[in-house]
Design a protein around this motif. Sequence first.
Motif, PDB file in Angstrom:
ATOM      1  N   ARG A  66      48.419  -5.081   5.086  1.00  0.00           N
ATOM      2  CA  ARG A  66      48.408  -4.459   6.418  1.00  0.00           C
ATOM      3  C   ARG A  66      49.378  -3.286   6.473  1.00  0.00           C
ATOM      4  NH1 ARG A  66      47.935  -9.945   8.140  1.00  0.00           N
ATOM      5  NH2 ARG A  66      50.208 -10.069   8.398  1.00  0.00           N
ATOM      6  N   ALA A  67      50.565  -3.450   5.856  1.00  0.00           N
ATOM      7  CA  ALA A  67      51.532  -2.346   5.839  1.00  0.00           C
ATOM      8  C   ALA A  67      50.984  -1.139   5.086  1.00  0.00           C
ATOM      9  CB  ALA A  67      52.844  -2.818   5.221  1.00  0.00           C
ATOM     10  N   GLY A  68      50.290  -1.403   3.966  1.00  0.00           N
ATOM     11  CA  GLY A  68      49.710  -0.291   3.218  1.00  0.00           C
ATOM     12  C   GLY A  68      48.595   0.408   3.970  1.00  0.00           C
ATOM     13  N   ALA A  69      47.840  -0.347   4.775  1.00  0.00           N
ATOM     14  CA  ALA A  69      46.759   0.256   5.552  1.00  0.00           C
ATOM     15  C   ALA A  69      47.287   1.171   6.649  1.00  0.00           C
ATOM     16  CB  ALA A  69      45.880  -0.839   6.140  1.00  0.00           C
ATOM     17  N   PHE A  70      48.436   0.820   7.242  1.00  0.00           N
ATOM     18  CA  PHE A  70      49.006   1.625   8.325  1.00  0.00           C
ATOM     19  C   PHE A  70      49.892   2.756   7.817  1.00  0.00           C
ATOM     20  CE2 PHE A  70      48.071  -2.246  10.813  1.00  0.00           C
ATOM     21  CZ  PHE A  70      47.370  -1.653  11.862  1.00  0.00           C
ATOM     22  N   ALA A  71      50.223   2.762   6.540  1.00  0.00           N
ATOM     23  CA  ALA A  71      51.134   3.777   6.001  1.00  0.00           C
ATOM     24  C   ALA A  71      50.620   5.206   6.189  1.00  0.00           C
ATOM     25  CB  ALA A  71      51.419   3.491   4.527  1.00  0.00           C
ATOM     26  N   PRO A  72      49.336   5.520   5.895  1.00  0.00           N
ATOM     27  CA  PRO A  72      48.870   6.898   6.102  1.00  0.00           C
ATOM     28  C   PRO A  72      48.996   7.361   7.550  1.00  0.00           C
ATOM     29  CG  PRO A  72      47.320   5.680   4.732  1.00  0.00           C
ATOM     30  CD  PRO A  72      48.287   4.687   5.276  1.00  0.00           C
ATOM     31  N   TYR A  73      48.728   6.457   8.488  1.00  0.00           N
ATOM     32  CA  TYR A  73      48.825   6.842   9.902  1.00  0.00           C
ATOM     33  C   TYR A  73      50.275   7.073  10.309  1.00  0.00           C
ATOM     34  CZ  TYR A  73      44.046   5.056   9.858  1.00  0.00           C
ATOM     35  OH  TYR A  73      42.739   4.842   9.561  1.00  0.00           O
ATOM     36  N   LEU A  74      51.175   6.295   9.757  1.00  0.00           N
ATOM     37  CA  LEU A  74      52.591   6.506  10.055  1.00  0.00           C
ATOM     38  C   LEU A  74      53.086   7.836   9.501  1.00  0.00           C
ATOM     39  CD1 LEU A  74      53.999   2.910   9.382  1.00  0.00           C
ATOM     40  CD2 LEU A  74      53.535   3.991  11.594  1.00  0.00           C
ATOM     41  N   LEU A  75      52.580   8.230   8.337  1.00  0.00           N
ATOM     42  CA  LEU A  75      52.973   9.515   7.755  1.00  0.00           C
ATOM     43  C   LEU A  75      52.421  10.691   8.563  1.00  0.00           C
ATOM     44  CD1 LEU A  75      52.483   8.705   3.954  1.00  0.00           C
ATOM     45  CD2 LEU A  75      54.639   8.863   5.216  1.00  0.00           C
ATOM     46  N   LEU A  76      51.248  10.495   9.159  1.00  0.00           N
ATOM     47  CA  LEU A  76      50.649  11.560   9.970  1.00  0.00           C
ATOM     48  C   LEU A  76      51.240  11.642  11.374  1.00  0.00           C
ATOM     49  CD1 LEU A  76      46.861  11.198   9.061  1.00  0.00           C
ATOM     50  CD2 LEU A  76      48.408  13.031   8.362  1.00  0.00           C
ATOM     51  N   LEU A  77      51.958  10.609  11.781  1.00  0.00           N
ATOM     52  CA  LEU A  77      52.463  10.558  13.149  1.00  0.00           C
ATOM     53  C   LEU A  77      53.395  11.728  13.499  1.00  0.00           C
ATOM     54  CD1 LEU A  77      52.367   8.905  15.735  1.00  0.00           C
ATOM     55  CD2 LEU A  77      54.327   7.584  14.895  1.00  0.00           C
ATOM     56  N   PRO A  78      54.354  12.132  12.647  1.00  0.00           N
ATOM     57  CA  PRO A  78      55.200  13.281  13.007  1.00  0.00           C
ATOM     58  C   PRO A  78      54.406  14.572  13.194  1.00  0.00           C
ATOM     59  CG  PRO A  78      56.203  12.020  11.241  1.00  0.00           C
ATOM     60  CD  PRO A  78      54.826  11.486  11.407  1.00  0.00           C
TER      61      PRO A  78
END
Length: 328
Positions: A33-45
């Motif tokens: 689950r953490a790996g799935a959300f990682a791209p979205y967290l990187l795009l958040l800024p």
Amino acid sequence: MTVQTERPSSDPADLRKADDGKAGGPPPPAASRAGAFAPYLLLLPALAATVLLLGWPLLKDVLLSFQNLNMGQLIQHVTEWNGVDNYKETLTSEDFWRVTLRSILFTAVNVVLIMVLGTLVGLLLARLGKRMRVTLLLGLVLAWAMPIVAATTVYQWLFAQRFGVVNWVLDKLGWHSMADYSWTSSQMSTFFVVIVLIVWMSIPFVAINLYAATTTIPNELYEAASLDGAGAWRSFTTVTMPFLRPFLYATTFLEIIWVFKAFVQVLAFNGGGPDRLTEILPVYAYVEGMGNQHYGMGAAIAVLTILVLLGLTAYYLRIVLKQEEDAL
């Protein structure tokens, strides 16, 4: 002598323990689950910066377009909503449609010249030797890196009426009537200089990127085409163009956007003159909004400018997608 060998355990519990000990086993559910959300967290800024720097000003512009806002309301901090009156007045104005048509023609002429000349320069870069290529690349980068206001000022000096280099050269070449010619006195001459300026500043982007695209074409394809008896033109149409076509589509799309909003060059060169005959939509919105202090009207024109640009780009993308479908 009999050698006894131990059989591997067939117990399911033992097998699960063995699988869990392997390095290649499936990751735990929490890690997945953490790996799935990682791209979205990187795009958040980047998304937050886009919303802050682009979304909020766009929202404010839309809100202003529904207001009757001039200097009096601005000083008194009074908000006077007038519905769609600004849009009605703009859409029923002959000046708006005249400027819109002028902007579309202006964009079309510039984009065609930029893509044709930029493609030729890019192909020339691929043919030149190393020293000449580096020299030409250096000149292109310097032209590309020059600030827009500085480049516009240089062109004002070049095409000045009394002491301009262009008039002096034309006079020496025999066109004595051009010795004191005013390039800002008519619509066509002003547009000519502005188009030369924009094309000059835009060619480096197309040329450098197209040259970079040519370096990705395998030489084996040219060798195979040569063995088949293909000449220079046939090699270009059958080998080079298929590789460059996606690049040309994307670059043309970007150039349409950049040229359509060429605000600084038009305004800084002659202020949209003479007699507002060289105004394009961004300049028209600025003059109506800031110049005439009709801020709500200027905001409405700006919103309509965005819609016109979206319509042009959507039409272009539709043509591109249709051509790709036909090619398949």
